[in-house]
Design a protein around this motif. Sequence first.
Motif, PDB file in Angstrom:
ATOM      1  N   GLN A  13       2.094   2.211  -3.212  1.00 34.95           N
ATOM      2  CA  GLN A  13       0.963   2.580  -4.061  1.00 34.95           C
ATOM      3  C   GLN A  13       0.703   1.558  -5.162  1.00 34.95           C
ATOM      4  OE1 GLN A  13       1.751   6.581  -5.305  1.00 34.95           O
ATOM      5  NE2 GLN A  13       1.150   7.438  -3.322  1.00 34.95           N
ATOM      6  N   VAL A  14       0.784   0.302  -4.796  1.00 40.69           N
ATOM      7  CA  VAL A  14       0.378  -0.761  -5.716  1.00 40.69           C
ATOM      8  C   VAL A  14      -1.136  -0.661  -5.843  1.00 40.69           C
ATOM      9  CG1 VAL A  14       0.328  -3.256  -6.083  1.00 40.69           C
ATOM     10  CG2 VAL A  14       2.308  -2.203  -4.988  1.00 40.69           C
ATOM     11  N   PRO A  15      -1.658  -0.573  -7.067  1.00 40.65           N
ATOM     12  CA  PRO A  15      -3.082  -0.261  -7.236  1.00 40.65           C
ATOM     13  C   PRO A  15      -4.042  -1.277  -6.604  1.00 40.65           C
ATOM     14  CG  PRO A  15      -2.048  -0.747  -9.345  1.00 40.65           C
ATOM     15  CD  PRO A  15      -0.964  -0.712  -8.331  1.00 40.65           C
ATOM     16  N   PHE A  16      -3.726  -2.552  -6.606  1.00 38.85           N
ATOM     17  CA  PHE A  16      -4.656  -3.563  -6.093  1.00 38.85           C
ATOM     18  C   PHE A  16      -4.375  -3.954  -4.641  1.00 38.85           C
ATOM     19  CE2 PHE A  16      -1.261  -5.516  -8.534  1.00 38.85           C
ATOM     20  CZ  PHE A  16      -0.679  -6.357  -7.605  1.00 38.85           C
ATOM     21  N   GLU A  21      -5.142  -2.433  -1.940  1.00 38.65           N
ATOM     22  CA  GLU A  21      -6.262  -2.151  -1.047  1.00 38.65           C
ATOM     23  C   GLU A  21      -7.456  -3.055  -1.324  1.00 38.65           C
ATOM     24  OE1 GLU A  21      -7.159   1.993  -1.169  1.00 38.65           O
ATOM     25  OE2 GLU A  21      -5.090   2.565  -0.705  1.00 38.65           O
ATOM     26  N   SER A  22      -7.320  -3.944  -2.287  1.00 40.73           N
ATOM     27  CA  SER A  22      -8.409  -4.849  -2.638  1.00 40.73           C
ATOM     28  C   SER A  22      -8.578  -5.926  -1.562  1.00 40.73           C
ATOM     29  CB  SER A  22      -8.113  -5.518  -3.980  1.00 40.73           C
ATOM     30  OG  SER A  22      -8.972  -6.604  -4.188  1.00 40.73           O
ATOM     31  N   THR A  58       0.831  -1.208   0.000  1.00 43.52           N
ATOM     32  CA  THR A  58       0.000   0.000   0.000  1.00 43.52           C
ATOM     33  C   THR A  58       0.866   1.258   0.000  1.00 43.52           C
ATOM     34  OG1 THR A  58      -1.687  -1.204   1.232  1.00 43.52           O
ATOM     35  CG2 THR A  58      -1.871   1.179   1.191  1.00 43.52           C
TER      36      THR A  58
END
Length: 93
Positions: free
Chosen positions: A58-61, A63-64, A55
């Motif tokens: 800032q890895v996009p997924f 927070e999935s 997180t």
Amino acid sequence: MGKKRREDKLKKKALREWQERRPKTFREALKYFPGIFLRTALVMMAALSLILLATALQVPFAESFWFQLLVYLGFYLIFQRFIMGPLAPPRIK
């Protein structure tokens, strides 16, 4: 044939020793619970740190929900023998 028979005999012996050693009642197993809890907490803190690192980068997924579930499940499955400690069955190859 002799080598295979010897390996089978060693497997059966290891399983029999584990069956004798493992706790038979809840009261006997109770003494292992603090260790299992601490090992589980340690493994889950490592998984949490991986999620927080992803997180922070800032890895996009990251927070999935599904990514986090897979990380927790993966860590648990990889470190299951460590978590179970003395209650884990012997490794039989």
